[in-house]
Design a protein around this motif. Structure first.
Motif, PDB file in Angstrom:
ATOM      1  N   GLN A 110      -4.269   8.365  -6.118  1.00 16.37           N
ATOM      2  CA  GLN A 110      -3.910   8.097  -4.726  1.00 16.37           C
ATOM      3  C   GLN A 110      -3.674   9.401  -3.961  1.00 16.37           C
ATOM      4  O   GLN A 110      -4.048   9.521  -2.791  1.00 16.37           O
ATOM      5  CB  GLN A 110      -2.674   7.206  -4.654  1.00 16.37           C
ATOM      6  CG  GLN A 110      -2.453   6.640  -3.271  1.00 16.37           C
ATOM      7  CD  GLN A 110      -1.622   5.376  -3.274  1.00 16.37           C
ATOM      8  OE1 GLN A 110      -0.767   5.189  -4.134  1.00 16.37           O
ATOM      9  NE2 GLN A 110      -1.848   4.508  -2.314  1.00 16.37           N
ATOM     10  N   ASP A 140      -6.270   9.704  -1.000  1.00 20.39           N
ATOM     11  CA  ASP A 140      -5.612   9.320   0.246  1.00 20.39           C
ATOM     12  C   ASP A 140      -4.885  10.480   0.908  1.00 20.39           C
ATOM     13  O   ASP A 140      -4.121  10.276   1.848  1.00 20.39           O
ATOM     14  CB  ASP A 140      -4.635   8.167  -0.006  1.00 20.39           C
ATOM     15  CG  ASP A 140      -5.372   6.888  -0.379  1.00 20.39           C
ATOM     16  OD1 ASP A 140      -6.368   6.574   0.282  1.00 20.39           O
ATOM     17  OD2 ASP A 140      -4.959   6.221  -1.337  1.00 20.39           O
ATOM     18  N   ILE A 165      -3.099   3.219   2.481  1.00 15.77           N
ATOM     19  CA  ILE A 165      -4.463   3.045   1.986  1.00 15.77           C
ATOM     20  C   ILE A 165      -5.407   2.841   3.163  1.00 15.77           C
ATOM     21  O   ILE A 165      -5.208   1.963   3.995  1.00 15.77           O
ATOM     22  CB  ILE A 165      -4.542   1.850   1.019  1.00 15.77           C
ATOM     23  CG1 ILE A 165      -3.794   2.179  -0.272  1.00 15.77           C
ATOM     24  CG2 ILE A 165      -5.991   1.483   0.713  1.00 15.77           C
ATOM     25  CD1 ILE A 165      -3.773   1.061  -1.282  1.00 15.77           C
ATOM     26  N   PRO A 193     -11.133   6.146   1.837  1.00 17.79           N
ATOM     27  CA  PRO A 193     -10.844   7.205   0.875  1.00 17.79           C
ATOM     28  C   PRO A 193     -11.484   8.533   1.274  1.00 17.79           C
ATOM     29  O   PRO A 193     -12.530   8.564   1.925  1.00 17.79           O
ATOM     30  CB  PRO A 193     -11.425   6.676  -0.433  1.00 17.79           C
ATOM     31  CG  PRO A 193     -12.443   5.667  -0.028  1.00 17.79           C
ATOM     32  CD  PRO A 193     -11.949   5.075   1.255  1.00 17.79           C
TER      33      PRO A 193
END
Length: 303
Positions: A104, A108, A179, A182
């Protein structure tokens, strides 16, 4: 040159799929397994040997000594530079692993709250002197959501949560990334297997690690400072073997505890990745797994 991230639970076959994709797409592999960052932690992390890498360049393997502390923020910077360099060479980055926060952070672009060594040291002292239950209670008092989310055995993450809450005055979750699309437009492919079949694979893999020299590897790493490490010594398998070497329990129990710990970790990984709507899932047991993954890539490029 769109990057691919092959993610999902432990022992599902991510590494093999990543190799196949890298060969087919002229790619290079970027590791995103936190424990494979460590030199010498090979058997217990199922790290591919140089021969098994098929001549494909691998990045973010063997970059830390076991005495060093793995950092999500440091990884984010280093792996991000690797991905950018691979793309500049006209090749496809194939990111592979199952370390949830690392994935992540990289995809992100997680912006991490500032740290304060004095605040961190104070909570680390509480952890060392009073134990994990004390920091868990302290976290529950100021951020019950974080206390319920973080594993009650994960003292290091609870210390970080307490530090963030103290410094920002906001709940720990407020620092988590949102989120969205990406980074680099990366396509996320999740590999999973039916639970009973995966349990069997984990059991066989754990037995193979113990039969294949995990105890000897840990003994060697002790000589290189493993006990002084903050993160390396807590890795699943390594922590249990250290307890065996300290005569806390016998070798069979160490293997059993490793198996149980791995299965618990798999449940956490599965829950984490299944919440991410961007992940496109494939069955790791499918005989045409590579073709299915390539079809996912083709579909993503047409969206």
């Amino acid at each position: 040159m769109t990057p691919i991230a092959v993610v999902g639970p432990t022992a599902t076959g991510k590494s093999d799929l990543a190799l196949e994709l890298a060969e087919r797409l002229d790619g290079e592999i970027v590791n995103i397994d936190a424990m494979q960052l460590y030199r010498g932690m090979d058997v217990g992390t199922a790290k591919l040997s140089i021969a098994q890498r098929r001549g494909i360049p691998h990045h973010q393997l063997d970059v830390l000594e076991v005495t060093e502390t793995a950092s999500v923020a440091a990884y984010q910077s280093a792996a991000g530079a690797d991905v950018a360099a691979i793309m500049e060479r006209g090749r496809v980055p194939v990111i592979v692993g199952g370390s949830m926060m690392y994935i992540q952070a990289l995809l992100d672009q997680w912006e991490f709250p500032a740290t304060d060594p004095a605040v961190r040291a104070r909570w680390e002292a509480v952890l060392a002197e009073e134990g994990v239950a004390a920091v868990h209670a302290a976290l529950r008092a100021v951020d019950p959501v974080a206390a319920n989310t973080i594993l009650p055995t994960d003292g290091r993450r609870m210390v970080r949560a307490l530090e963030v809450v103290e410094l920002t005055g906001r709940p720990f979750a407020a620092s988590a990334p949102v989120i969205g699309r990406p980074r680099w437009g990366t396509v996320l492919i999740g590999v999973d297997r039916e639970t009973a079949a995966l349990d069997t694979r984990i059991e066989r893999r754990t037995a193979a690690m113990f039969a294949g020299g995990l105890v000897e590897e840990v003994r060697d790493l002790i000589g290189r400072g493993l006990r002084a490490g903050v993160t390396a010594r807590r890795a699943i398998g390594y922590a249990q073997v250290l307890s065996y070497l300290d005569n806390e329990y016998d070798l069979d129990h160490a293997q059993e505890r490793t198996l149980i710990g791995t299965r618990r970790y798999v449940r956490r990984q599965r829950s984490w990745f299944r919440r991410d709507p961007r992940v496109r899932w494939v069955d790791g047991a499918a005989p045409d797994l590579t073709e299915r993954a390539l079809a996912v890539l083709d579909e993503a490029e047409t969206v």
